[in-house]
Design a protein around this motif. Structure first.
Motif, mmCIF file in Angstrom:
data_model
loop_
_atom_site.group_PDB
_atom_site.id
_atom_site.type_symbol
_atom_site.label_atom_id
_atom_site.label_comp_id
_atom_site.label_asym_id
_atom_site.label_seq_id
_atom_site.Cartn_x
_atom_site.Cartn_y
_atom_site.Cartn_z
ATOM 1 N N ALA A 313 53.790 116.244 75.402
ATOM 2 C CA ALA A 313 54.195 114.922 74.924
ATOM 3 C C ALA A 313 53.052 113.920 74.947
ATOM 4 O O ALA A 313 53.129 112.874 74.293
ATOM 5 C CB ALA A 313 55.368 114.400 75.754
ATOM 6 N N SER A 314 51.975 114.229 75.669
ATOM 7 C CA SER A 314 50.828 113.314 75.709
ATOM 8 C C SER A 314 50.179 113.172 74.335
ATOM 9 O O SER A 314 49.450 112.209 74.090
ATOM 10 C CB SER A 314 49.792 113.807 76.714
ATOM 11 O OG SER A 314 49.175 115.021 76.282
ATOM 12 N N GLU A 315 50.462 114.117 73.441
ATOM 13 C CA GLU A 315 49.931 114.030 72.077
ATOM 14 C C GLU A 315 50.493 112.828 71.330
ATOM 15 O O GLU A 315 49.922 112.401 70.321
ATOM 16 C CB GLU A 315 50.245 115.323 71.317
ATOM 17 C CG GLU A 315 49.566 116.541 71.913
ATOM 18 C CD GLU A 315 50.180 117.862 71.479
ATOM 19 O OE1 GLU A 315 50.982 117.868 70.524
ATOM 20 O OE2 GLU A 315 49.873 118.897 72.108
ATOM 21 N N LEU A 316 51.608 112.285 71.808
ATOM 22 C CA LEU A 316 52.220 111.111 71.189
ATOM 23 C C LEU A 316 51.856 109.822 71.913
ATOM 24 O O LEU A 316 52.263 108.740 71.483
ATOM 25 C CB LEU A 316 53.739 111.281 71.161
ATOM 26 C CG LEU A 316 54.235 112.420 70.269
ATOM 27 C CD1 LEU A 316 55.666 112.789 70.619
ATOM 28 C CD2 LEU A 316 54.140 112.028 68.810
ATOM 29 N N VAL A 317 51.114 109.930 73.019
ATOM 30 C CA VAL A 317 50.671 108.755 73.777
ATOM 31 C C VAL A 317 49.236 108.436 73.373
ATOM 32 O O VAL A 317 48.336 109.260 73.569
ATOM 33 C CB VAL A 317 50.746 109.006 75.296
ATOM 34 C CG1 VAL A 317 50.248 107.782 76.063
ATOM 35 C CG2 VAL A 317 52.172 109.359 75.715
ATOM 36 N N GLU A 318 49.026 107.255 72.811
ATOM 37 C CA GLU A 318 47.663 106.828 72.480
ATOM 38 C C GLU A 318 47.069 106.179 73.723
ATOM 39 O O GLU A 318 47.516 105.105 74.153
ATOM 40 C CB GLU A 318 47.668 105.859 71.303
ATOM 41 C CG GLU A 318 46.266 105.530 70.812
ATOM 42 C CD GLU A 318 46.258 104.662 69.555
ATOM 43 O OE1 GLU A 318 45.154 104.237 69.151
ATOM 44 O OE2 GLU A 318 47.347 104.413 69.004
ATOM 45 N N ASP A 319 46.089 106.850 74.300
ATOM 46 C CA ASP A 319 45.530 106.421 75.578
ATOM 47 C C ASP A 319 44.993 104.998 75.493
ATOM 48 O O ASP A 319 44.171 104.672 74.624
ATOM 49 C CB ASP A 319 44.406 107.373 75.997
ATOM 50 C CG ASP A 319 43.928 107.119 77.413
ATOM 51 O OD1 ASP A 319 44.773 106.918 78.291
ATOM 52 O OD2 ASP A 319 42.698 107.115 77.644
ATOM 53 N N GLY A 320 45.487 104.140 76.387
ATOM 54 C CA GLY A 320 45.054 102.749 76.411
ATOM 55 C C GLY A 320 45.812 101.855 75.457
ATOM 56 O O GLY A 320 45.616 100.634 75.469
ATOM 57 N N VAL A 321 46.689 102.425 74.628
ATOM 58 C CA VAL A 321 47.454 101.643 73.657
ATOM 59 C C VAL A 321 48.952 101.685 73.957
ATOM 60 O O VAL A 321 49.610 100.653 74.079
ATOM 61 C CB VAL A 321 47.192 102.129 72.215
ATOM 62 C CG1 VAL A 321 48.060 101.359 71.210
ATOM 63 C CG2 VAL A 321 45.716 101.969 71.861
ATOM 64 N N SER A 322 49.495 102.897 74.073
ATOM 65 C CA SER A 322 50.924 103.033 74.376
ATOM 66 C C SER A 322 51.153 103.602 75.778
ATOM 67 O O SER A 322 52.290 103.885 76.151
ATOM 68 C CB SER A 322 51.610 103.923 73.334
ATOM 69 O OG SER A 322 50.979 105.191 73.252
ATOM 70 N N GLY A 323 50.086 103.768 76.516
ATOM 71 C CA GLY A 323 50.156 104.317 77.867
ATOM 72 C C GLY A 323 48.808 104.862 78.258
ATOM 73 O O GLY A 323 47.779 104.530 77.645
ATOM 74 N N TYR A 324 48.805 105.724 79.255
ATOM 75 C CA TYR A 324 47.563 106.349 79.707
ATOM 76 C C TYR A 324 47.770 107.853 79.854
ATOM 77 O O TYR A 324 48.835 108.315 80.265
ATOM 78 C CB TYR A 324 47.117 105.788 81.057
ATOM 79 C CG TYR A 324 46.624 104.355 81.015
ATOM 80 C CD1 TYR A 324 45.479 104.024 80.294
ATOM 81 C CD2 TYR A 324 47.290 103.348 81.704
ATOM 82 C CE1 TYR A 324 45.013 102.710 80.263
ATOM 83 C CE2 TYR A 324 46.840 102.037 81.681
ATOM 84 C CZ TYR A 324 45.703 101.723 80.944
ATOM 85 O OH TYR A 324 45.248 100.428 80.916
ATOM 86 N N VAL A 325 46.715 108.614 79.522
ATOM 87 C CA VAL A 325 46.716 110.065 79.686
ATOM 88 C C VAL A 325 45.533 110.423 80.581
ATOM 89 O O VAL A 325 44.376 110.199 80.196
ATOM 90 C CB VAL A 325 46.607 110.801 78.334
ATOM 91 C CG1 VAL A 325 46.583 112.311 78.556
ATOM 92 C CG2 VAL A 325 47.750 110.413 77.413
ATOM 93 N N VAL A 326 45.808 110.949 81.773
ATOM 94 C CA VAL A 326 44.739 111.390 82.663
ATOM 95 C C VAL A 326 44.523 112.886 82.446
ATOM 96 O O VAL A 326 45.482 113.625 82.192
ATOM 97 C CB VAL A 326 45.050 111.083 84.141
ATOM 98 C CG1 VAL A 326 45.218 109.592 84.360
ATOM 99 C CG2 VAL A 326 46.287 111.816 84.600
ATOM 100 N N PRO A 327 43.280 113.353 82.495
ATOM 101 C CA PRO A 327 43.021 114.770 82.204
ATOM 102 C C PRO A 327 43.665 115.728 83.195
ATOM 103 O O PRO A 327 44.105 116.813 82.824
ATOM 104 C CB PRO A 327 41.490 114.872 82.249
ATOM 105 C CG PRO A 327 40.993 113.475 82.041
ATOM 106 C CD PRO A 327 42.032 112.597 82.664
#
Length: 389
Positions: A313-327
């Motif tokens: 689901a992180s593919e739908l989260v724009e990092d820094g825009v709609s949330g954050y994705v940590v590696p």
């Protein structure tokens, strides 16, 4: 079309593939298809859906999946369907959806979710000796590694990559990526005006507290330990953590006593949309999720989402825009920093609005459209005509 869905359990309360199958069955029924579900147990709304009980051996655990496969194959041979879709450990189907993603990828991430040392070593031995995993890997290998393949639908590009990496013989022309759909009416920012104030009053939360939600059924695999480690490092602001789900809470409750911010354990929840109306962000630092529905539902509710790259689901989260994705969920320093950043109310507001917009394109109706198109393609490849019954 006359459609058969084959799954071990149909249970909206479990989430994951079991809940998704119920949503799909309802969507197909609404479109006028005749829907049959073959499963061992049924625990969701089934009005209009035809159910078929499949016997399943209880012991040994490895026999469960295999006995279900055999029982389903026997029942399906006695009836005629335009399309048969299988979930997880099933074969002899037209369309297959690996409910929990790639078994091999899950196994690697399951191992990573244990702390280094004897616990991880012991977990590795237990996994390698587990009859259930051996059977699931054998069924998965039979599906993707040999013979004529069905159409395979992955719910994220991450799952598609995992399958191709594990099974080089898998024809990429047979692989389709269709993200899960989300109910945009049930999960909506409008819910805040209905339920937020009352929910926070019941939980004893003031309006100036920033409520983080962790909602999962496997606390270890979904990264609750990593989240608590991040909070142990200290985070400024009036944060409070709400932990919901059916996970084993006792060891985490003990750890939570050493954290400076309040941590509330709520247990299982039947209506996550109510809980999401009263919180300010979702934290899902998972070690493995093919496409976590809870993240899509939070985004539809207008919440920023903090998750990991090991979540489809992180593919739908724009990092820094709609949330954050940590590696990596084990990078607790980065996790802490992202939580601290979300203490800013204006940032949460803008991210929540962007999150809602990003999932508005993947409604349940959109998803059923994609599945119907996939079914028509499967029928065409099989070389027979389909007509609704």
């Amino acid at each position: 079309m006359r459609v058969a869905l084959v799954i071990d359990h149909l249970d909206a309360g479990r989430g994951g593939a079991e809940g998704y199958a119920g949503t799909l069955a309802g969507g197909l029924l609404h479109r006028g298809h005749q829907v049959h579900v073959f499963a061992h147990s049924f625990r969701c709304e089934l009005q209009g859906i035809r159910t078929h009980h499949l016997p399943m051996m209880r012991y040994p655990r490895g026999a469960k999946a295999l006995s279900l496969c055999v029982a389903a194959r026997g029942r399906l041979r006695r009836e005629r369907f335009d399309i048969v879709q299988g979930f997880g450990a099933t074969w002899g189907v037209d369309v297959h959806r690996p409910g929990g993603g790639s078994e091999r990828a899950w196994m690697a991430r399951e191992m990573a979710s244990y702390p280094p040392g004897w616990r991880r070593w012991l977990a590795g031995i237990r996994l390698r000796l587990a009859c259930k995993l051996a059977v699931n890997l054998w069924v998965e290998g039979r599906l993707y590694g040999e013979g004529e393949l069905p159409l395979v639908v992955a719910n994220s590009s991450m799952v598609a990559r995992d399958l191709m990496r594990a099974y080089p013989r898998l024809d990429p022309g047979r692989l389709r990526v269709i993200p899960n759909g989300v109910d945009l009416n049930r999960f909506s920012p409008d819910n805040r005006s209905r339920w937020r104030a009352e929910l926070r009053r019941r939980l004893g939360l003031s309006e100036d507290q920033v409520a983080m939600l962790f909602l999962a059924h496997n606390f270890r695999l979904k990264g609750l330990g990593c989240l608590l480690s991040a909070l142990e490092q200290g985070v400024e602001g009036r944060f409070v953590l709400l932990v919901a789900g059916r996970g084993k809470r006792e060891p985490y409750q003990t750890r939570a006593r050493g954290i400076k911010i309040p941590v509330l354990f709520l247990g299982a929840v039947d209506n996550p949309q109510l809980l999401m109306s009263g919180v300010d962000l979702l934290v899902h630092p998972t070690f493995y999720d093919p496409c976590a529905n809870v993240c899509l539902e939070a985004m539809a509710s207008g919440l920023p989402v903090l998750t990991t790259a090991w979540n489809g689901a992180s593919e739908l989260v724009e990092d820094g825009v709609s949330g954050y994705v940590v590696p990596d969920p084990r990078d607790t320093g980065m996790l802490r920093d992202k939580i601290a950043a979300l203490g800013d109310e204006r940032l949460r507001q803008s991210m929540g609005e962007a999150a809602r917009k990003s999932v508005e394109k993947i409604s349940v109706d959109w998803h059923v459209d994609k599945v119907e198109a996939l079914y028509r393609e499967a029928v065409s490849l099989r070389g027979c005509a389909a007509s609704p019954r």
